[in-house]
Write a protein that holds these residues in place. Structure first.
Motif, mmCIF file in Angstrom:
data_model
loop_
_atom_site.group_PDB
_atom_site.id
_atom_site.type_symbol
_atom_site.label_atom_id
_atom_site.label_comp_id
_atom_site.label_asym_id
_atom_site.label_seq_id
_atom_site.Cartn_x
_atom_site.Cartn_y
_atom_site.Cartn_z
ATOM 1 N N HIS A 247 0.818 -1.212 0.000
ATOM 2 C CA HIS A 247 0.000 0.000 0.000
ATOM 3 C C HIS A 247 0.856 1.270 0.000
ATOM 4 C CE1 HIS A 247 -3.421 -2.574 0.441
ATOM 5 N NE2 HIS A 247 -2.900 -3.113 1.532
ATOM 6 N N TYR A 248 0.219 2.364 -0.423
ATOM 7 C CA TYR A 248 0.899 3.664 -0.503
ATOM 8 C C TYR A 248 1.649 3.964 0.797
ATOM 9 C CZ TYR A 248 -1.889 4.843 -4.682
ATOM 10 O OH TYR A 248 -2.452 4.877 -5.929
ATOM 11 N N GLN A 249 2.831 4.548 0.643
ATOM 12 C CA GLN A 249 3.676 4.827 1.795
ATOM 13 C C GLN A 249 4.727 5.866 1.439
ATOM 14 O OE1 GLN A 249 6.629 1.237 2.098
ATOM 15 N NE2 GLN A 249 4.707 0.434 1.251
ATOM 16 N N ASN A 250 5.100 6.688 2.423
ATOM 17 C CA ASN A 250 6.188 7.658 2.285
ATOM 18 C C ASN A 250 6.097 8.410 0.959
ATOM 19 O OD1 ASN A 250 7.158 6.857 4.853
ATOM 20 N ND2 ASN A 250 8.140 5.072 3.918
ATOM 21 N N ASN A 251 7.119 8.287 0.088
ATOM 22 C CA ASN A 251 7.063 8.995 -1.205
ATOM 23 C C ASN A 251 6.739 8.050 -2.364
ATOM 24 O OD1 ASN A 251 9.498 7.631 -1.390
ATOM 25 N ND2 ASN A 251 10.582 9.315 -2.394
ATOM 26 N N TRP A 252 6.117 6.917 -2.025
ATOM 27 C CA TRP A 252 5.702 5.950 -3.048
ATOM 28 C C TRP A 252 4.183 5.971 -3.144
ATOM 29 C CZ3 TRP A 252 3.226 0.983 -2.925
ATOM 30 C CH2 TRP A 252 3.344 0.246 -4.117
ATOM 31 N N TYR A 253 3.659 6.816 -4.014
ATOM 32 C CA TYR A 253 2.208 6.949 -4.200
ATOM 33 C C TYR A 253 1.959 7.785 -5.447
ATOM 34 C CZ TYR A 253 2.890 11.653 -2.302
ATOM 35 O OH TYR A 253 3.319 12.936 -2.106
ATOM 36 N N SER A 279 10.784 13.728 -6.411
ATOM 37 C CA SER A 279 11.674 12.589 -6.711
ATOM 38 C C SER A 279 10.918 11.278 -6.513
ATOM 39 C CB SER A 279 12.932 12.623 -5.842
ATOM 40 O OG SER A 279 13.666 13.795 -6.065
ATOM 41 N N SER A 280 9.798 11.172 -7.179
ATOM 42 C CA SER A 280 8.863 10.079 -6.930
ATOM 43 C C SER A 280 9.466 8.705 -7.169
ATOM 44 C CB SER A 280 7.626 10.242 -7.822
ATOM 45 O OG SER A 280 6.793 9.113 -7.699
ATOM 46 N N SER A 281 9.345 7.858 -6.161
ATOM 47 C CA SER A 281 9.774 6.465 -6.315
ATOM 48 C C SER A 281 8.696 5.632 -7.000
ATOM 49 C CB SER A 281 10.109 5.866 -4.946
ATOM 50 O OG SER A 281 9.023 6.005 -4.066
ATOM 51 N N TRP A 282 7.539 6.243 -7.282
ATOM 52 C CA TRP A 282 6.472 5.520 -7.988
ATOM 53 C C TRP A 282 6.768 5.415 -9.476
ATOM 54 C CZ3 TRP A 282 1.997 3.181 -6.097
ATOM 55 C CH2 TRP A 282 1.090 2.747 -7.064
ATOM 56 N N ILE A 283 7.256 6.472 -10.101
ATOM 57 C CA ILE A 283 7.386 6.496 -11.558
ATOM 58 C C ILE A 283 8.820 6.477 -12.060
ATOM 59 C CG2 ILE A 283 5.197 7.715 -11.783
ATOM 60 C CD1 ILE A 283 6.811 10.242 -12.458
ATOM 61 N N SER A 284 9.792 6.746 -11.215
ATOM 62 C CA SER A 284 11.186 6.808 -11.642
ATOM 63 C C SER A 284 11.899 5.510 -11.304
ATOM 64 C CB SER A 284 11.895 7.979 -10.949
ATOM 65 O OG SER A 284 13.299 7.853 -11.031
ATOM 66 N N ALA A 285 12.500 4.842 -12.297
ATOM 67 C CA ALA A 285 13.217 3.592 -12.046
ATOM 68 C C ALA A 285 14.371 3.804 -11.068
ATOM 69 C CB ALA A 285 13.729 3.014 -13.361
ATOM 70 N N ILE A 286 15.053 4.937 -11.193
ATOM 71 C CA ILE A 286 16.192 5.221 -10.312
ATOM 72 C C ILE A 286 15.719 5.421 -8.883
ATOM 73 C CG2 ILE A 286 17.989 6.915 -9.791
ATOM 74 C CD1 ILE A 286 18.265 7.353 -12.818
ATOM 75 N N ASN A 287 14.688 6.225 -8.686
ATOM 76 C CA ASN A 287 14.178 6.470 -7.333
ATOM 77 C C ASN A 287 13.448 5.261 -6.774
ATOM 78 O OD1 ASN A 287 15.183 9.121 -7.259
ATOM 79 N ND2 ASN A 287 13.391 9.884 -8.352
ATOM 80 N N PHE A 288 12.835 4.462 -7.660
ATOM 81 C CA PHE A 288 12.232 3.199 -7.245
ATOM 82 C C PHE A 288 13.301 2.304 -6.627
ATOM 83 C CE2 PHE A 288 10.990 -1.176 -7.750
ATOM 84 C CZ PHE A 288 9.614 -1.213 -7.612
ATOM 85 N N GLU A 289 14.420 2.171 -7.307
ATOM 86 C CA GLU A 289 15.523 1.333 -6.797
ATOM 87 C C GLU A 289 16.023 1.855 -5.456
ATOM 88 O OE1 GLU A 289 19.601 0.282 -5.865
ATOM 89 O OE2 GLU A 289 18.970 2.270 -6.566
#
Length: 378
Positions: A247-253, A279-289
């Motif tokens: 589920h949505y959390q922190n900057n992942w949403y 710096s969304s970790s939802w849509i950026s592969a780098i920030n996702f990692e």
């Protein structure tokens, strides 16, 4: 955006059957949700199971106002908060003329109050509220599955012609939920994703298998976004994870601001249409990692000629994530994000789904990556 015609579903099944080996079919089938259409139109789901119920247009959740356990408490949509007032238990009641019927019980109700179509009947714009369960037709619902793995929640009191709908396609917190006639092929504010409370990989796998070629309205579609580094891979994998109960959390949403920019072409359109963390970790592969490296149970970097090592570790399975990229011995730099949907025993390879190319049931070892990073997300 609706693809709910039966012929579409049949074509998809035929396409998957042609492109998959028998071993792959067995692998993916083992990860699917165990629900079956019991008639031409209606579906069963796991009984007595709690879900967060997300609107397929706005991306917001079915919410009991202030968590008030009382008759006539309003039900509307709200951003994800994770409280009991956003959790709903689907309880099988009976089957009538081959239609399985459920009551939808609030997890916030100590007395088992349920979703109720106020005043009953089939009229449009009847309010949806909480009420003590009486077993009447305005408290019983059938589920109709769509090809993007959302559901119409249709009332028995309307003879299954109308269902739970976010009024006026609102993208705002507090957008009201009413009964409205179902079937407008151009909108999906009357359809809902059922997200399990805790992670269940089969739900994410089912979402991936049904949406690898689609552009669900609850999320942006980013393959047309300006910039050399643009793509939709992390966005699609994030959707699959949410569908599985991460589920949505922190900057992942991600949240939808308006219905105008489903497919943004510029960063300005993206910002106008969608709410994302900086710096969304939802849509950026780098920030996702970067984010999931710190929030996964396990991560491993493995070369292509040693992919069997990932399986041997025992904790990378369907519902987990893999990226390919470069590794200099200190930092992994991702290029592409993929969702694991199964494992092909015959070919000794994970099977993946991905956007930026509409990929499904592809062997991981046949992708262009040479160095992979695995994430065991929980």
């Amino acid at each position: 955006m609706k693809n709910k015609k039966l012929i579409t579903a049949i074509c998809l099944i035929i396409m998957l059957s042609i492109t998959m080996t028998s071993a792959q079919l067995l692998s993916v089938k083992s990860a699917e949700i165990n629900d079956e259409p019991v008639s031409a139109n209606y579906t069963t789901i796991a009984n007595n199971k709690e879900f967060y119920v997300k609107n397929a247009n706005s991306g917001q959740y079915l919410d009991l106002d202030h968590g008030t356990d009382a008759n006539n408490t309003n039900i509307h949509q709200w951003k994800y908060k994770g409280g009991k007032n956003q959790r709903w238990k689907f309880v099988y009641v009976k089957t009538v003329s081959y239609v399985p019927l459920y009551k939808i019980v609030s997890a916030d109700s100590s007395s088992g109050r349920v979703i109720d179509i106020s005043k009953g009947g089939s009229s449009n714009d009847l309010n949806v509220a909480l009420y003590q369960y009486k077993g009447s037709d305005n408290q019983l619902f059938a589920l109709q599955a769509t090809t993007n793995r959302s559901y119409a929640i249709l009332s028995k009191c309307s003879n299954y012609k109308s269902g739970l709908t976010v009024k006026s396609m609102s993208c705002s917190e507090g957008g009201n939920v009413v009964q409205y006639v179902y079937g407008n092929a151009s909108t999906d504010n009357d359809e809902w994703y059922l997200e399990p409370v805790n992670k269940e990989a089969s739900y994410g796998v089912a979402y991936a298998n049904h949406n690898f070629y689609q552009k669900p309205d609850a999320y942006p579609f980013l393959e047309s976004l300006e910039g050399s580094g643009s793509g939709d891979c992390a966005n699609f994998v994030s959707q699959c994870m949410a569908a599985s109960g991460i589920h949505y959390q922190n900057n992942w949403y991600v949240y939808k601001k308006s219905n105008s920019y489903h497919i943004p072409k510029t960063i300005n359109e993206l910002n106008k249409g969608w709410q994302l963390a900086y710096s969304s970790s939802w849509i950026s592969a780098i920030n996702f990692e970067y984010y999931w490296h710190r929030n996964s149970a396990h991560t491993d970097i493995i070369s292509k000629n040693n992919l069997s090592a990932a399986k041997e570790k025992g904790y990378y399975n369907a519902g987990d994530i893999v990226q390919y990229g470069t590794y200099d011995g200190w930092r992994f730099k991702p290029k592409h994000t993929m969702y694991i949907t199964g494992y092909d025993v015959y070919n000794k390879s994970y099977i993946i789904a991905a956007h930026t190319g509409s990929v499904n049931n592809k062997l991981l070892k046949e992708t262009s990556g040479s160095t992979f990073k695995f994430f065991d997300v929980i």
